[in-house]
Design an enzyme around this catalytic site. Structure first.
Site, PDB file in Angstrom:
ATOM      1  CE  LYS A 132      -3.723  -2.488   2.312  1.00 46.33           C
ATOM      2  NZ  LYS A 132      -4.449  -2.792   3.576  1.00 46.33           N
TER       3      LYS A 132
ATOM      4  CD  GLN B 124      -3.216  -4.603   6.494  1.00 49.30           C
ATOM      5  OE1 GLN B 124      -3.122  -3.569   5.833  1.00 49.30           O
ATOM      6  NE2 GLN B 124      -3.849  -5.677   6.042  1.00 49.30           N
TER       7      GLN B 124
ATOM      8  CG  ASP C 173      -9.144  -0.235   5.141  1.00 58.15           C
ATOM      9  OD1 ASP C 173      -8.831  -0.365   3.940  1.00 58.15           O
ATOM     10  OD2 ASP C 173      -8.409  -0.596   6.081  1.00 58.15           O
TER      11      ASP C 173
END
Lengths: 316, 316
Positions: free
Chosen positions: A61, A105, A128
């Site tokens: 990422k 994460q 997200d």
């Protein structure tokens, strides 16, 4: 072109090529955006613990961010970090006007509640799309931040021009970050803000009997699988010409001893003989997830900049 | 018993009898709750305008509240009321510690944004479950306030002991207050907090081609329809022994001139000959909606009372 013909069957949807195209488009847009005097978008990831897969995901990422012109950094925390400490980091990032996108994460260590963490991230910075407010807005067809993997599937279908309106779609897997939001995007109304895809959607999962899974799949124009069970979707389950999107990722022993390889849920070599379109694993949905995360970060940055601007005007 | 056998086919699910049973249970629980020294639960409805159907709905809710021991009142506002005025009422009710449940009867007049109104109600008092936070929590299988009609369907199925685990369910209609949350409750995981029903769910809607709707329905163990289109579900679409839940309500001309009657989406007289269970209209899901709204109000009151209690202890 992002796809090419295979003589004996399905067109392979080249997710990597489409993702590269999206990243190139983004790079150009972000470059223009900065040239207009805006601060470059910024993404901060929080990584708790030392899970090698998570480390790789975060690294990818950060690399993608660099490619498109997003400033990024990772806050690396030991897996002994308390939930309260993580919440403090999140609160600070929420208030930091130089930070646009924030992600933690997943998975987080067992002593940390995933929902609490996801809901602590400001909805406006939640790249997200896991905050309950963004999930609710998605379910209500409102403007929201859509999780990157379902958004990647959406873009793959759109850019490959696979028709969805009134088509039968089977989504296998009901996870909250992939299966559920994918089913949501696919069945909803294209005239609403969220631009749904107007398909008839069947949600199958671990409790769907195998013979029923087969029956539903055989009637599907599009099969989207996100389970993590190699060989789940076999040739005899796929209608000739159907589009097969494989989100499953499982690491299995490779041909050479000690080596491993990644496979999806679909028996690729067999299914490609009957399907109309198929995504490979790796190189299908995977690269799209990272590209869409970057797209979400840029979207968030633009929205936050507009909000600040209107706040400035309001206080003038 | 809430159901009885018809010699030539389906058992009719008597929604009125089940709703009465639920209201009796609630009445007893609320009576005990008050006897323990708690304030009686309180529900406030806001009704904007003079739509006769809305007025009837609100009146029925207030009557049901009285029956079960919930104090209720309606704030009647003219249809010229501005959005900001309604928001001011909501804010006041949010802060009023003597009010537990708040609802705004939908639809609201065109100059008012429904999402803005629903999202202004405190999630903890949102007995309709339309606030984006409650919708998000439902989609994430978290504890949430579930809209009354889907919750009524859930209770009908549960109390009639219709198996759902691994069964094929077709939900016809994708509305945000009925179809979508019903599909959510039906397909999700029974081991999660929200106690989903683990069915394989197919969501059909206006863009599902008629022949595909028929095919999906013919394979369904349970058909749930929420469209408002009389005659949509015909006998040849229903598998022998299937359960048919009819949420549709349409007012059509009655037998006598000038008279009207309510009908559902299902060709009741024909479908009852093949179905295993069927809900009538009226007297099926309708009464359940009101009962579950009362159940939500009592749940909200208990939760708020606990929160206040813990706040008291915290400040000691």
């Amino acid at each position: 072109m992002a796809e090419f013909e295979i003589s004996h069957g399905a067109k392979i949807i080249d997710g990597k090529a489409i993702a590269d195209k999206i990243k190139n488009e983004l790079k150009e847009k972000i470059s223009d955006y900065v040239a207009q005097g805006n601060r470059a978008p910024r993404l901060t990831a929080i990584l708790v613990g030392t899970d090698p897969a998570s480390q790789t995901y975060v690294k990818n990422k950060m690399l993608a961010a660099k490619t498109v012109g997003i400033i990024s950094n990772t806050i690396d925390l030991p897996d002994t970090t308390s939930q309260e400490e993580i919440l403090q980091y999140i609160r600070k990032l929420n208030e930091d006007t130089t930070v646009d996108g924030i992600l933690v994460q997943l998975p987080v260590p067992d002593h940390i509640d995933e929902h609490t963490i996801c809901n602590a991230i400001a909805p406006s910075k939640d790249v997200d799309g896991f905050n309950e407010i963004n999930v609710g807005r998605l379910a209500l067809d409102m403007k929201s931040i859509v999780p990157a993997t379902p958004l990647g599937v959406y873009e793959l279908l759109r850019r490959t021009e696979i028709p969805t309106f009134g088509k039968n779609v089977v989504v296998i897997g009901r996870s909250k970050n992939v299966g559920m939001p994918t089913a949501m995007l696919l069945h909803t109304d294209g005239r609403h803000v969220s631009k749904g895809m107007d398909a008839t959607v069947t949600i199958c999962h671990r409790n769907t009997p195998p013979e029923q899974l087969k029956k539903h799949c055989q009637n599907a124009d599009i099969i989207i699988t996100a389970v993590g069970k190699p060989g789940l979707v076999r040739r005899d389950m796929v209608k000739a010409g159907a589009c097969v999107i494989d989100i499953g990722i499982t690491r299995i022993p490779g041909a050479e001893p000690g080596k491993t390889k990644l496979v999806g849920d679909v028996d690729f070599e067999e299914v490609r003989k009957v399907a109309g379109h198929i995504t490979p694993v790796p190189g299908g949905v995977g690269p799209m997830t990272v590209a869409m995360l970057m797209s979400n970060t840029f979207m968030v940055a633009q929205t936050l900049a507009k909000t600040k601007l209107s706040t400035c005007f309001a206080s003038d």
